[in-house]
Design an enzyme around this catalytic site. Structure first.
Site: not given
Ligand SMILES: CC(C)CC(=O)C(=O)O
Ligand SMILES: [Mg+2]
Ligand SMILES: NC(=O)C1=CN([C@@H]2O[C@H](COP(=O)(O)OP(=O)(O)OC[C@H]3O[C@@H](n4cnc5c(N)ncnc54)[C@H](O)[C@@H]3O)[C@@H](O)[C@H]2O)C=CC1
Length: 354
Positions: A144, A195, A228, A252, A256
């Site tokens: 990033y 990984k 993975d 990140d 999610d």
């Molecule tokens: C820079 C963000 C959009 C990255 C992201 O998706 C997050 O930090 O959850």
């Molecule tokens: Mg994110």
């Protein structure tokens, strides 16, 4: 009452774009309610920043605004960014020049993302088990950092690079933080996710540093998973995890997924923490600006409210933070079949903590 001394907390509020302002309003509502009779109170300064602000002004994060934000005790952040297909704003401009600029300049090296399946919340997994883990995602390095470029742009021979930056200093400080957190939790288990079978240079550095720090924490059991395989276990056996430490990109993506298995992205909170206290830490939901539901009062503000609880913990107002967490737990336990507006959820949680 909290153990923290009486304090007026100078709070920067960056509502942002899309559902950001909707969920941030509810988090502020709950913070105000929970501190009504407490030693903490908030002095709020709102900053208009994000994709909409850029469209109106051409500004992402001017240096003087960054300097002003550095002067606050903490930051409450909503979400920023345009719809993925929106061509009016260059992709990544706001994410890089605002959100990542804040994380990097304020040295938010611990991106803390708790994942808990609250009682009464439905998981999409048939047998979710008792899910309660935290992800300690590195926040200032990895892919990033913007270390990349393009050559022969627009030709058939175009080349694009996006180099992942990993420093021993950066990896060690986040690994040590993750060990400390694991040591403070009942299960005392740390899983490094990387990984190193393919990303051998960065992977070896992460693995070596975990191995080097481990003897300082003899009570912490250390585990390793390739990323993975980690996605398999997050969906087949998520209760195996206690503390995950990982790099910026893997963290990140995994968070999610972790949000999805614990009842949805609308419940997932995060803190971008400067553990050294040199700059203010920033608290925000894991989700983005959700343009598909923006402006409709459909967003779940719980992630923003739980992020506000992380903010209270960070500032030492643990009793207030726990009241918010308990109110959220009670609220989510009784939700099945209810379709409430964003503000109605915020009102209910604010009333419960008052
Ligand atoms: C820079 C963000 C959009 C990255 C992201 O998706 C997050 O930090 O959850
Ligand atoms: Mg994110
Ligand atoms: N921290 C931040 O500010 C982040 C910003 N973004 C940006 O947000 C924009 C949209 O990104 P997406 O990839 O669509 O991710 P997103 O997280 O905004 O949305 C993904 C899906 O989750 C749903 N969702 C998200 N938050 C929700 C909530 N509180 N309640 C109910 N449903 C919710 C959305 O409606 C959408 O269907 C992009 O510009 C992206 O770059 C993305 C992630 C983090």
């Amino acid at each position: 009452m909290s153990e923290a001394a009486s304090k007026v907390i100078s709070l920067a509020v960056i509502p942002g774009d899309g559902i950001g302002p909707e969920v941030t309003a509810e988090a502020v509502k709950v913070l105000t309610a929970v501190t009504k009779d407490s030693p903490a109170s908030f002095d709020l300064t709102e900053y208009s920043l994000g994709a909409e602000h850029w469209l109106q002004t051409g500004e992402t994060l001017p240096e003087e605004t960054l300097a002003a934000i550095k002067g606050h005790d903490a930051i409450l952040f909503g979400a920023v960014g345009a719809a993925p297909g929106d061509t009016a704003i260059p992709s990544g401009l706001i994410e890089r020049e605002l959100l990542l600029k804040l994380r990097f300049n304020l040295d938010h090296f611990v991106n803390l993302r708790p994942s808990k399946l609250f009682p009464g919340v439905a998981s999409p997994l048939a047998n979710p088990g008792d899910i309660d883990f935290i992800v300690v995602r590195e926040g200032t390095e990895g892919p990033y950092v913007g270390n990349g470029g393009s050559l022969r742009t627009g030709t058939a021979h175009e080349i694009a690079t996006e180099v992942s930056l990993n420093t021993a200093y950066g990896v060690e400080r986040v690994v040590r933080d993750a060990f400390r957190r694991a040591n403070d939790r009942p299960r005392k288990k740390l899983t490094l996710v990387h990984k190193h079978n393919v990303l051998v240079y960065a992977g070896k550095l992460w693995k070596r540093i975990v191995d080097e720090v481990a003897p300082e924490f003899p009570n912490v059991a250390v585990d390793y998973l390739h990323v993975d395989a980690a996605t398999i276990f997050l969906t087949t056996d998520p209760s195996r995890f206690d503390v995950i430490v990982t790099d910026n990109l893997f963290g990140d993506i995994l968070t999610d997924l972790a949000a999805a298995v614990t009842g949805g992205i609308g419940l997932a909170a995060s803190g971008n923490i400067n553990m050294e206290g040199t700059f203010p830490s920033m608290f925000e939901p894991v989700h983005g600006s959700a343009p598909d539901i923006a402006g409709q009062q459909k967003a779940d503000p719980t992630a923003a409210i739980l992020s506000a609880a992380l903010l209270l913990h960070h500032l030492g107002f643990h009793a207030e933070a726990e009241r918010v967490e308990q109110a959220v737990e009670a609220d989510v336990a009784g939700r099945s079949g209810q379709a409430r507006k964003t503000a109605e959820i915020g009102d209910a949680i604010a009333a419960a903590v008052s």
